[in-house]
Design a protein around this motif. Sequence first.
Motif, PDB file in Angstrom:
ATOM      1  N   LEU A  13      55.701  14.857  24.925  1.00  0.00           N
ATOM      2  CA  LEU A  13      55.708  16.274  25.300  1.00  0.00           C
ATOM      3  C   LEU A  13      56.651  16.520  26.472  1.00  0.00           C
ATOM      4  N   ASP A  14      56.674  15.584  27.426  1.00  0.00           N
ATOM      5  CA  ASP A  14      57.605  15.709  28.555  1.00  0.00           C
ATOM      6  C   ASP A  14      59.049  15.732  28.052  1.00  0.00           C
ATOM      7  N   MET A  15      59.352  14.838  27.112  1.00  0.00           N
ATOM      8  CA  MET A  15      60.711  14.782  26.567  1.00  0.00           C
ATOM      9  C   MET A  15      61.071  16.069  25.836  1.00  0.00           C
ATOM     10  N   LEU A  16      60.094  16.631  25.150  1.00  0.00           N
ATOM     11  CA  LEU A  16      60.334  17.854  24.384  1.00  0.00           C
ATOM     12  C   LEU A  16      60.220  19.111  25.249  1.00  0.00           C
ATOM     13  N   LYS A  17      59.973  18.917  26.531  1.00  0.00           N
ATOM     14  CA  LYS A  17      59.804  20.027  27.484  1.00  0.00           C
ATOM     15  C   LYS A  17      58.712  21.004  27.057  1.00  0.00           C
ATOM     16  N   ILE A  18      57.670  20.455  26.485  1.00  0.00           N
ATOM     17  CA  ILE A  18      56.490  21.270  26.164  1.00  0.00           C
ATOM     18  C   ILE A  18      55.450  21.023  27.253  1.00  0.00           C
ATOM     19  N   ASP A  19      54.940  22.081  27.832  1.00  0.00           N
ATOM     20  CA  ASP A  19      54.018  21.968  28.975  1.00  0.00           C
ATOM     21  C   ASP A  19      52.569  22.131  28.498  1.00  0.00           C
ATOM     22  N   ASP A  20      51.882  20.993  28.426  1.00  0.00           N
ATOM     23  CA  ASP A  20      50.468  20.966  28.019  1.00  0.00           C
ATOM     24  C   ASP A  20      49.710  20.373  29.209  1.00  0.00           C
ATOM     25  N   PRO A  21      49.281  21.242  30.142  1.00  0.00           N
ATOM     26  CA  PRO A  21      48.830  20.768  31.466  1.00  0.00           C
ATOM     27  C   PRO A  21      47.741  19.700  31.441  1.00  0.00           C
ATOM     28  N   VAL A  22      46.923  19.664  30.405  1.00  0.00           N
ATOM     29  CA  VAL A  22      45.815  18.711  30.407  1.00  0.00           C
ATOM     30  C   VAL A  22      45.963  17.611  29.360  1.00  0.00           C
ATOM     31  N   GLY A  23      47.029  17.669  28.569  1.00  0.00           N
ATOM     32  CA  GLY A  23      47.164  16.691  27.495  1.00  0.00           C
ATOM     33  C   GLY A  23      46.255  16.979  26.308  1.00  0.00           C
ATOM     34  N   ALA A  24      46.084  18.251  25.999  1.00  0.00           N
ATOM     35  CA  ALA A  24      45.208  18.614  24.877  1.00  0.00           C
ATOM     36  C   ALA A  24      45.754  18.091  23.549  1.00  0.00           C
ATOM     37  N   TRP A  25      47.089  18.173  23.386  1.00  0.00           N
ATOM     38  CA  TRP A  25      47.651  17.711  22.119  1.00  0.00           C
ATOM     39  C   TRP A  25      47.605  16.188  21.996  1.00  0.00           C
ATOM     40  N   PRO A  26      48.049  15.410  23.013  1.00  0.00           N
ATOM     41  CA  PRO A  26      47.933  13.950  22.873  1.00  0.00           C
ATOM     42  C   PRO A  26      46.491  13.508  22.595  1.00  0.00           C
ATOM     43  N   VAL A  27      45.530  14.105  23.286  1.00  0.00           N
ATOM     44  CA  VAL A  27      44.148  13.665  23.132  1.00  0.00           C
ATOM     45  C   VAL A  27      43.570  14.125  21.794  1.00  0.00           C
ATOM     46  N   HIS A  28      43.645  15.417  21.515  1.00  0.00           N
ATOM     47  CA  HIS A  28      42.925  15.960  20.354  1.00  0.00           C
ATOM     48  C   HIS A  28      43.815  16.065  19.110  1.00  0.00           C
ATOM     49  N   GLY A  29      45.089  16.434  19.313  1.00  0.00           N
ATOM     50  CA  GLY A  29      45.970  16.620  18.164  1.00  0.00           C
ATOM     51  C   GLY A  29      46.440  15.292  17.598  1.00  0.00           C
ATOM     52  N   LEU A  30      47.176  14.558  18.423  1.00  0.00           N
ATOM     53  CA  LEU A  30      47.741  13.282  17.985  1.00  0.00           C
ATOM     54  C   LEU A  30      46.645  12.312  17.565  1.00  0.00           C
ATOM     55  N   ASN A  31      45.606  12.200  18.395  1.00  0.00           N
ATOM     56  CA  ASN A  31      44.549  11.250  18.058  1.00  0.00           C
ATOM     57  C   ASN A  31      43.606  11.768  16.980  1.00  0.00           C
ATOM     58  N   GLY A  32      43.600  13.061  16.760  1.00  0.00           N
ATOM     59  CA  GLY A  32      42.878  13.576  15.596  1.00  0.00           C
ATOM     60  C   GLY A  32      43.525  13.055  14.319  1.00  0.00           C
ATOM     61  N   VAL A  33      44.858  13.137  14.280  1.00  0.00           N
ATOM     62  CA  VAL A  33      45.593  12.607  13.118  1.00  0.00           C
ATOM     63  C   VAL A  33      45.386  11.097  13.013  1.00  0.00           C
ATOM     64  N   TRP A  34      45.470  10.409  14.136  1.00  0.00           N
ATOM     65  CA  TRP A  34      45.239   8.966  14.136  1.00  0.00           C
ATOM     66  C   TRP A  34      43.838   8.653  13.583  1.00  0.00           C
ATOM     67  N   GLY A  35      42.852   9.415  13.980  1.00  0.00           N
ATOM     68  CA  GLY A  35      41.506   9.208  13.458  1.00  0.00           C
ATOM     69  C   GLY A  35      41.448   9.377  11.946  1.00  0.00           C
ATOM     70  N   GLY A  36      42.154  10.384  11.450  1.00  0.00           N
ATOM     71  CA  GLY A  36      42.175  10.619  10.007  1.00  0.00           C
ATOM     72  C   GLY A  36      42.823   9.463   9.265  1.00  0.00           C
ATOM     73  N   LEU A  37      43.941   8.961   9.804  1.00  0.00           N
ATOM     74  CA  LEU A  37      44.633   7.849   9.147  1.00  0.00           C
ATOM     75  C   LEU A  37      43.830   6.557   9.269  1.00  0.00           C
ATOM     76  N   ALA A  38      43.214   6.352  10.442  1.00  0.00           N
ATOM     77  CA  ALA A  38      42.415   5.130  10.644  1.00  0.00           C
ATOM     78  C   ALA A  38      41.244   5.073   9.671  1.00  0.00           C
ATOM     79  N   THR A  39      40.802   6.247   9.244  1.00  0.00           N
ATOM     80  CA  THR A  39      39.713   6.305   8.267  1.00  0.00           C
ATOM     81  C   THR A  39      40.158   5.717   6.930  1.00  0.00           C
ATOM     82  N   GLY A  40      41.448   5.874   6.639  1.00  0.00           N
ATOM     83  CA  GLY A  40      41.993   5.232   5.450  1.00  0.00           C
ATOM     84  C   GLY A  40      42.273   3.757   5.690  1.00  0.00           C
ATOM     85  N   ILE A  41      42.898   3.448   6.824  1.00  0.00           N
ATOM     86  CA  ILE A  41      43.317   2.065   7.108  1.00  0.00           C
ATOM     87  C   ILE A  41      42.109   1.136   7.232  1.00  0.00           C
ATOM     88  N   PHE A  42      41.120   1.540   8.050  1.00  0.00           N
ATOM     89  CA  PHE A  42      39.986   0.648   8.323  1.00  0.00           C
ATOM     90  C   PHE A  42      38.718   1.030   7.544  1.00  0.00           C
TER      91      PHE A  42
END
Lengths: 442, 442, 442
Positions: C347-376
Amino acid sequence: MKRHVKAPILLTLGLLLAGVISGPPLFAAEATDAASVNAYAIDNMFLFLCAVLVLFMQAGFALVESGLNSAKNTVNILFKNMMDLGLGVILFYIIGYGLMYPGDAFSGGWFGFSGFGIGVESPEAVGGNLHPAVDFLFQVAFAATAATIVSGAVAGRMKFEAYLIYSAVITAFVYPISGFWKWGGGWLNELGFYDFAGSLVVHALGGFAALAAAIVLGPRIGRFNADGSPNAMPGHNLALSTLGVFILLIGWFGFNPGSQLAIAGAANTDIVMIIATNTLLAAAAGSVLAMIFAWILFKKPDLTMAMNGLLGGLVGITANCDSVTYNEALIIGAVAGILVVLGVKLLDMLKIDDPVGAWPVHGLNGVWGGLATGIFGGHPMVAQIIGSIAIPVWGFVTMLVLFLILKMMGILRVSREDEMKGLDISEHEEEAYHGFQIFSTQ
Amino acid sequence: MKRHVKAPILLTLGLLLAGVISGPPLFAAEATDAASVNAYAIDNMFLFLCAVLVLFMQAGFALVESGLNSAKNTVNILFKNMMDLGLGVILFYIIGYGLMYPGDAFSGGWFGFSGFGIGVESPEAVGGNLHPAVDFLFQVAFAATAATIVSGAVAGRMKFEAYLIYSAVITAFVYPISGFWKWGGGWLNELGFYDFAGSLVVHALGGFAALAAAIVLGPRIGRFNADGSPNAMPGHNLALSTLGVFILLIGWFGFNPGSQLAIAGAANTDIVMIIATNTLLAAAAGSVLAMIFAWILFKKPDLTMAMNGLLGGLVGITANCDSVTYNEALIIGAVAGILVVLGVKLLDMLKIDDPVGAWPVHGLNGVWGGLATGIFGGHPMVAQIIGSIAIPVWGFVTMLVLFLILKMMGILRVSREDEMKGLDISEHEEEAYHGFQIFSTQ
Amino acid sequence: MKRHVKAPILLTLGLLLAGVISGPPLFAAEATDAASVNAYAIDNMFLFLCAVLVLFMQAGFALVESGLNSAKNTVNILFKNMMDLGLGVILFYIIGYGLMYPGDAFSGGWFGFSGFGIGVESPEAVGGNLHPAVDFLFQVAFAATAATIVSGAVAGRMKFEAYLIYSAVITAFVYPISGFWKWGGGWLNELGFYDFAGSLVVHALGGFAALAAAIVLGPRIGRFNADGSPNAMPGHNLALSTLGVFILLIGWFGFNPGSQLAIAGAANTDIVMIIATNTLLAAAAGSVLAMIFAWILFKKPDLTMAMNGLLGGLVGITANCDSVTYNEALIIGAVAGILVVLGVKLLDMLKIDDPVGAWPVHGLNGVWGGLATGIFGGHPMVAQIIGSIAIPVWGFVTMLVLFLILKMMGILRVSREDEMKGLDISEHEEEAYHGFQIFSTQ
């Protein structure tokens, strides 16, 4: 509403019809089985919820400890508490749980190991009514509690890396080994030593580890004058600390009642309710007596003393909450409240700097809880005395050795400059209260 | 997994074998008994967990009240809340519980006493499904709630000793006596007055005691100008206050659902779920309507009003959460949210200084809850009106007398100098935020 | 104690006598029925308590977000969180619940509606073991969670009115519609997509809505330099944030275990305990790995990263906590901890300001959770990929459109002057910390 009752009724009718065919005995057996299945759900739900309450205690410790220290060390203390949980869960999962509950083969012994991870041979699970996962959940919350007691006592001067090493060692080895002595079926258990929910197994272990740490580290800069007289170094946020005390009180209703490990069955139900009430009575008496006693000594009602008195009452009742009457619970809490104040004065006299009173609350009152279990709880006094010496000595000596090693390696204490600057900046380059003006003389 | 199911299966098989010998009836009886034993565990666990949630409300009150007052009185407010619990538990154990539940002999009366400590004759326990210990635990948490409502209203000017006297009197005598009128089987109960979880018994009692205290004490220095216009004296920490509101909301899920005193049995289960949902709906409506109404009046969305609106909604639904529909719960909460804003304005007009809005939230909306129980809940309106007058008058008059006595004795209010300095320093020689810079003009 | 066991015994004896008359089959049927009634109480109590824990997460979000932002926007963030609950409960009650659970007629579809309020046709209730009221209570707590994820990402610059509009739209329409796709029985469910407790349905939806908001709003003034390099804008109160993280952890023990929607029956009991332990293991691994990875990257142990790593681990395990082993839970959490750090950098590289990291925590890891459900978790990978794209895209696009409309209407972002002054003063004329000195340069 009716719609929801329908399902059981239909089920009943179905079973009734089935019973006409298969005969009553199978029928009744199914009913009995259904009750056992419900009891299984009840016991596991109970321990699950108690484990959640105990895990919440991590927040309580983090707040009590950071609030009672200066603002410049807040991030550091919070971080240590979070890692007591993070590292602690992983290491107790891998090593500690197998050490603490090695199985019947090691009964009466000093040491055992049942393997890595959540073994299927955990003693509570075998023959009991608990799923191993919830047994682990409850036990790991206890392990994290034992570890986190120390973080307040070392506040403001221990390096973060050193703390992580300490935290790993106590959760993986030191707590599980002495925990095994009692709760895993080891030698203290065989001896007849009684410690219902861990006045000694958890609190005195952590409290005496904290004492060892405070001694090896030495006091914070400015804590004692050249003539030995102490300087108060007040906490920066008593609102957080008070909230932390309330959270710990709430968490203790998981800690003590949950230690029955069962609530189904009238005898279990009854004793869990008595345990809960004894816990509250002791906490209340501890807070009031500490307030009164400190008021007499210092001529003012002191919130910090009342807070620690409340916690001391909780520690004191932990070993014996299932074995004493309501009135005895009040007495145990009252004595604990007075002991906390005396313990704080004693550390001042000995020039030992324990910024949050971890030893008076958890160490001294852990021992008091163990002895009170003999005095009021009817458990054999000799075994109580042995256990009340053995576990504190184990915690103190092992941790003294560890902290001395870390000191010799030069990684125990931060530099004088870093201490003055505060550990938040020097260790983490992170302020807890960015934007607030804070006195530079703090 | 299988291993854990084994025990019940073995038990079943054993009972099955036993059944072959002793015959099916005993068999089935055992199964029925097992279900009763489970129901006993379920009900007691439910009330135990609800009691823990209600005890957590002490933290909520401490945070709401301290956050809404100035930083210089924080230790004092926190300490008062802690002692409401500490002293309250001890005194309700010794005296209050026996006054509130004196037994059937005093049915319909004004006053009774069953003895000191946790008597075996508590009405809920006899013939009911609850262990006396958990009944006490739940009731003492309610008593402490009633007491602690006042601490916010007297913030910043009442002496600590005077508060301790007040707290002891309300928990030991005032709350238990009017509590007996309704929940102990006294005259209000006989009359048909209905108050499910204590809009009046708990909240209006505390709220009108707070009003009496605020009147006798008089306003804080600088709260009203010579021309009678009010000056806002904003709270020092709205983050703490908001957290406190959330904690109170959570605690209310013990307060209201727990007041069913049972969850086993389909009718109990159903009503507990409805109570919980009504509680949340009223809280939501209270917060939204208070925000909108204050926005219209003051031209800005005011967090403090929304917070108090949420709490007002909770107080309003407390008497009738088992008797109204979901839509009615929304209406009750919405009216409560508006009443909170009007109540705050009314106190300003009357030049009564209630720093946290204890009367609008707990007093005014306690009465609203009692009346709404008649309007929406289908309970006889006359009895609701009588109860909604009797309990507030009892709380107001007894406490007015007590505070007037304390005032005549000269121990009610701190000196002007001490008030300006702040109670933390003048009463406790302890700062809440040591090291933080705080405006001297506060 | 005996007195309390008496009731069941008498009941048993009575039933025994009755059995002599009516014969054993009815007898046994009554016993079976009693067990079903108990199971009903157990399941509903379980979901009720889990709902309370999830509702407590509102406090956790409020603290994490306000603590990670500057002091001058604290009231605004707290208020947004409170209204996510207040407005959210009302709108989900009126519209959202009927959209999310429209009944079997809409099975496999994209959209359906069963009517306003708490309909009697909620799928879990029909044929299940839950009262509709507790089903609503649990689901509305989830809806409020999805909404409140965004409030941190838009901190410091979005108008309060615009936020209320967003909050209403997501709770009434956006969350319920995609929620229906999976949990209401819609097309994603038919496809075989698996999301146990909502890594995607709740967290990724909120996380990608937050990303849309952050992009449309643009960064806070001063967040990025002319050359694109980021400036850290540290939070003003990491003690509150850390407490918030602990509260979220506790709340997650309602979120994940509660999503089993039942605990009675050995298979339910077992899996709930495993879910709880997997949840804790993933959280621990997330916190530790984020700490280590950030330590390597930034050369210092960073509390904020460890906090977000803990939360990321929780989000990652949410979809699959019932489907993976303990060791896999550790791996999922560990990867989540690393992803959080990488997401923040991205997000820093993309100059997107997400003051609390809502996307890394909930967005990115939400997708990771969905994929991990398939992988594991052994669920079909194609369906997992489709669901892990569909829900984020739905959340991102709908919210992008909404925020663009609000921007075009000129009601999205506060003026430059108001932003500098802080939203507490400019939007609410209310300071969070009245009386504390705060740096004007903040």
